[in-house]
Design a protein around this motif. Structure first.
Motif, PDB file in Angstrom:
ATOM      1  N   TYR A  47      11.642  -6.095  -1.473  1.00  0.00           N
ATOM      2  CA  TYR A  47      12.050  -5.614  -2.400  1.00  0.00           C
ATOM      3  C   TYR A  47      12.107  -3.881  -1.725  1.00  0.00           C
ATOM      4  O   TYR A  47      13.302  -2.836  -1.509  1.00  0.00           O
ATOM      5  CB  TYR A  47      11.662  -5.778  -3.556  1.00  0.00           C
ATOM      6  N   MET A  48      10.832  -3.470  -1.541  1.00  0.00           N
ATOM      7  CA  MET A  48      10.181  -1.702  -1.163  1.00  0.00           C
ATOM      8  C   MET A  48      11.633  -1.655  -0.076  1.00  0.00           C
ATOM      9  O   MET A  48      12.777  -1.313   0.413  1.00  0.00           O
ATOM     10  CB  MET A  48       8.947  -2.017  -0.498  1.00  0.00           C
ATOM     11  N   ALA A  49      11.139  -2.446   0.706  1.00  0.00           N
ATOM     12  CA  ALA A  49      12.377  -2.580   2.634  1.00  0.00           C
ATOM     13  C   ALA A  49      13.825  -2.309   1.496  1.00  0.00           C
ATOM     14  O   ALA A  49      15.141  -2.200   2.576  1.00  0.00           O
ATOM     15  CB  ALA A  49      11.933  -3.865   3.221  1.00  0.00           C
ATOM     16  N   ALA A  50      14.625  -3.487   1.072  1.00  0.00           N
ATOM     17  CA  ALA A  50      15.691  -3.402   0.752  1.00  0.00           C
ATOM     18  C   ALA A  50      16.303  -2.590   0.119  1.00  0.00           C
ATOM     19  O   ALA A  50      17.072  -2.279  -0.596  1.00  0.00           O
ATOM     20  CB  ALA A  50      16.215  -4.374   0.192  1.00  0.00           C
ATOM     21  N   LEU A  63      15.269   9.097   2.774  1.00  0.00           N
ATOM     22  CA  LEU A  63      14.090   7.577   1.267  1.00  0.00           C
ATOM     23  C   LEU A  63      14.862   6.309   2.657  1.00  0.00           C
ATOM     24  O   LEU A  63      13.738   5.600   2.333  1.00  0.00           O
ATOM     25  CB  LEU A  63      14.980   8.581   0.253  1.00  0.00           C
ATOM     26  N   ALA A  64      16.187   6.162   2.624  1.00  0.00           N
ATOM     27  CA  ALA A  64      16.105   4.000   2.943  1.00  0.00           C
ATOM     28  C   ALA A  64      15.679   4.142   4.128  1.00  0.00           C
ATOM     29  O   ALA A  64      15.516   3.104   4.226  1.00  0.00           O
ATOM     30  CB  ALA A  64      17.898   4.869   3.031  1.00  0.00           C
ATOM     31  N   VAL A  65      15.358   4.784   5.166  1.00  0.00           N
ATOM     32  CA  VAL A  65      15.207   4.165   6.588  1.00  0.00           C
ATOM     33  C   VAL A  65      13.136   4.496   5.903  1.00  0.00           C
ATOM     34  O   VAL A  65      11.912   3.328   6.192  1.00  0.00           O
ATOM     35  CB  VAL A  65      14.832   5.397   7.330  1.00  0.00           C
ATOM     36  N   ASN A  66      12.738   5.740   4.803  1.00  0.00           N
ATOM     37  CA  ASN A  66      11.484   5.618   4.742  1.00  0.00           C
ATOM     38  C   ASN A  66      11.495   4.057   4.024  1.00  0.00           C
ATOM     39  O   ASN A  66       9.864   3.546   4.325  1.00  0.00           O
ATOM     40  CB  ASN A  66      11.298   6.740   4.080  1.00  0.00           C
ATOM     41  N   ASN A  67      11.726   3.830   3.111  1.00  0.00           N
ATOM     42  CA  ASN A  67      11.649   2.521   2.118  1.00  0.00           C
ATOM     43  C   ASN A  67      11.573   1.656   3.129  1.00  0.00           C
ATOM     44  O   ASN A  67      10.911   0.259   2.868  1.00  0.00           O
ATOM     45  CB  ASN A  67      12.430   2.620   0.820  1.00  0.00           C
ATOM     46  N   LEU A  68      12.586   1.361   4.622  1.00  0.00           N
ATOM     47  CA  LEU A  68      12.341   0.376   4.966  1.00  0.00           C
ATOM     48  C   LEU A  68      11.713  -0.394   6.035  1.00  0.00           C
ATOM     49  O   LEU A  68      10.646  -1.385   5.874  1.00  0.00           O
ATOM     50  CB  LEU A  68      13.779   0.433   5.786  1.00  0.00           C
ATOM     51  N   ILE A  69      11.275   1.344   6.256  1.00  0.00           N
ATOM     52  CA  ILE A  69       9.708   1.050   6.907  1.00  0.00           C
ATOM     53  C   ILE A  69       8.697   0.583   6.258  1.00  0.00           C
ATOM     54  O   ILE A  69       7.788   0.166   6.920  1.00  0.00           O
ATOM     55  CB  ILE A  69      10.127   1.970   8.032  1.00  0.00           C
ATOM     56  N   ALA A  70       8.274   1.322   5.326  1.00  0.00           N
ATOM     57  CA  ALA A  70       6.814   0.495   4.339  1.00  0.00           C
ATOM     58  C   ALA A  70       7.460  -0.263   3.884  1.00  0.00           C
ATOM     59  O   ALA A  70       6.167  -1.000   3.881  1.00  0.00           O
ATOM     60  CB  ALA A  70       7.501   1.352   3.086  1.00  0.00           C
ATOM     61  N   GLY A  71       8.763  -0.577   3.304  1.00  0.00           N
ATOM     62  CA  GLY A  71       8.449  -2.185   3.055  1.00  0.00           C
ATOM     63  C   GLY A  71       8.596  -3.148   3.975  1.00  0.00           C
ATOM     64  O   GLY A  71       7.712  -3.639   3.509  1.00  0.00           O
ATOM     65  N   ALA A  73       6.419  -3.372   6.681  1.00  0.00           N
ATOM     66  CA  ALA A  73       4.851  -2.819   6.899  1.00  0.00           C
ATOM     67  C   ALA A  73       4.009  -3.503   5.968  1.00  0.00           C
ATOM     68  O   ALA A  73       3.018  -4.226   5.770  1.00  0.00           O
ATOM     69  CB  ALA A  73       4.503  -1.337   6.762  1.00  0.00           C
ATOM     70  N   TYR A  74       4.624  -3.120   4.241  1.00  0.00           N
ATOM     71  CA  TYR A  74       4.523  -4.045   3.618  1.00  0.00           C
ATOM     72  C   TYR A  74       3.932  -5.379   3.488  1.00  0.00           C
ATOM     73  O   TYR A  74       2.720  -6.031   3.114  1.00  0.00           O
ATOM     74  CB  TYR A  74       4.335  -3.649   1.724  1.00  0.00           C
ATOM     75  N   ALA A  75       4.615  -5.613   3.784  1.00  0.00           N
ATOM     76  CA  ALA A  75       4.932  -7.282   3.654  1.00  0.00           C
ATOM     77  C   ALA A  75       4.364  -7.958   4.735  1.00  0.00           C
ATOM     78  O   ALA A  75       3.658  -8.829   4.774  1.00  0.00           O
ATOM     79  CB  ALA A  75       6.509  -7.876   4.078  1.00  0.00           C
ATOM     80  N   LEU A  76       4.549  -7.137   5.973  1.00  0.00           N
ATOM     81  CA  LEU A  76       3.412  -7.299   6.933  1.00  0.00           C
ATOM     82  C   LEU A  76       1.874  -7.499   7.060  1.00  0.00           C
ATOM     83  O   LEU A  76       1.283  -8.512   7.119  1.00  0.00           O
ATOM     84  CB  LEU A  76       4.048  -6.784   8.760  1.00  0.00           C
ATOM     85  N   LEU A  77       1.925  -6.564   6.352  1.00  0.00           N
ATOM     86  CA  LEU A  77       0.594  -6.380   5.649  1.00  0.00           C
ATOM     87  C   LEU A  77      -0.145  -7.799   4.553  1.00  0.00           C
ATOM     88  O   LEU A  77      -1.649  -8.197   5.264  1.00  0.00           O
ATOM     89  CB  LEU A  77      -0.568  -4.870   5.282  1.00  0.00           C
TER      90      LEU A  77
END
Length: 156
Positions: A47-50, A63-71, A73-77
């Protein structure tokens, strides 16, 4: 010539402790709570990514690129937490930092991106992500406490 000694795992001095750690890790991974944290964290990361496209603020490129990268990364972690608990629980601290970043990012990233949609989406997703990451670290602490009690270690 020196003679090499070939030892097996059964003669390792810490074999009992390693077996116990493995059993505790398997128990933590097999619990419904561990599996639920992993599943919910994966959904939260996706959800964070999308979220820019779901909540409708994809016009804010930074912000869209920020959320995509953070989402991502969060899912992978947080993915693999339930299956490889002993090796991946430390990643939850990094995921907690990503959750905090998601909460503050609408005010920190470049550009005027602080709208009601961006703030609500990021704060809710970041808070859920932070709670899930803290739940994963709490599961680790309870597993460590059980392991220490079983070994007779006090105060660690």
């Amino acid at each position: 010539m020196t003679e090499r000694m070939h030892t097996t795992m059964e003669t390792h001095p810490d074999v009992l402790e390693m077996r116990e750690r493995f059993v505790l890790a398997e128990r933590a991974a097999a619990t419904q709570a561990g599996q639920a944290v992993e599943a919910m964290a994966l959904i939260t990361g996706l959800y964070m990514a999308a979220s820019p496209w779901i909540a409708g603020f994809n016009g804010f490129t930074t912000l869209a690129v920020n959320n995509l990268i953070a989402g991502v990364a969060y899912a992978l972690l947080m993915s693999g937490f339930g299956h490889a608990y002993e090796r991946t629980h430390a990643r939850a601290w990094a995921a907690a930092l990503i959750g905090i970043w998601m909460i503050i990012s609408p005010w920190v990233v470049a550009g005027n991106v602080t709208t009601t949609r961006t703030i609500i989406s990021n704060v809710v997703a970041g808070a859920v992500g932070l709670c899930l990451a803290l739940a994963a670290t709490a599961a680790n602490r309870s597993g460590t406490a059980r392991r220490n009690r079983a070994a007779g270690i006090m105060g660690r």
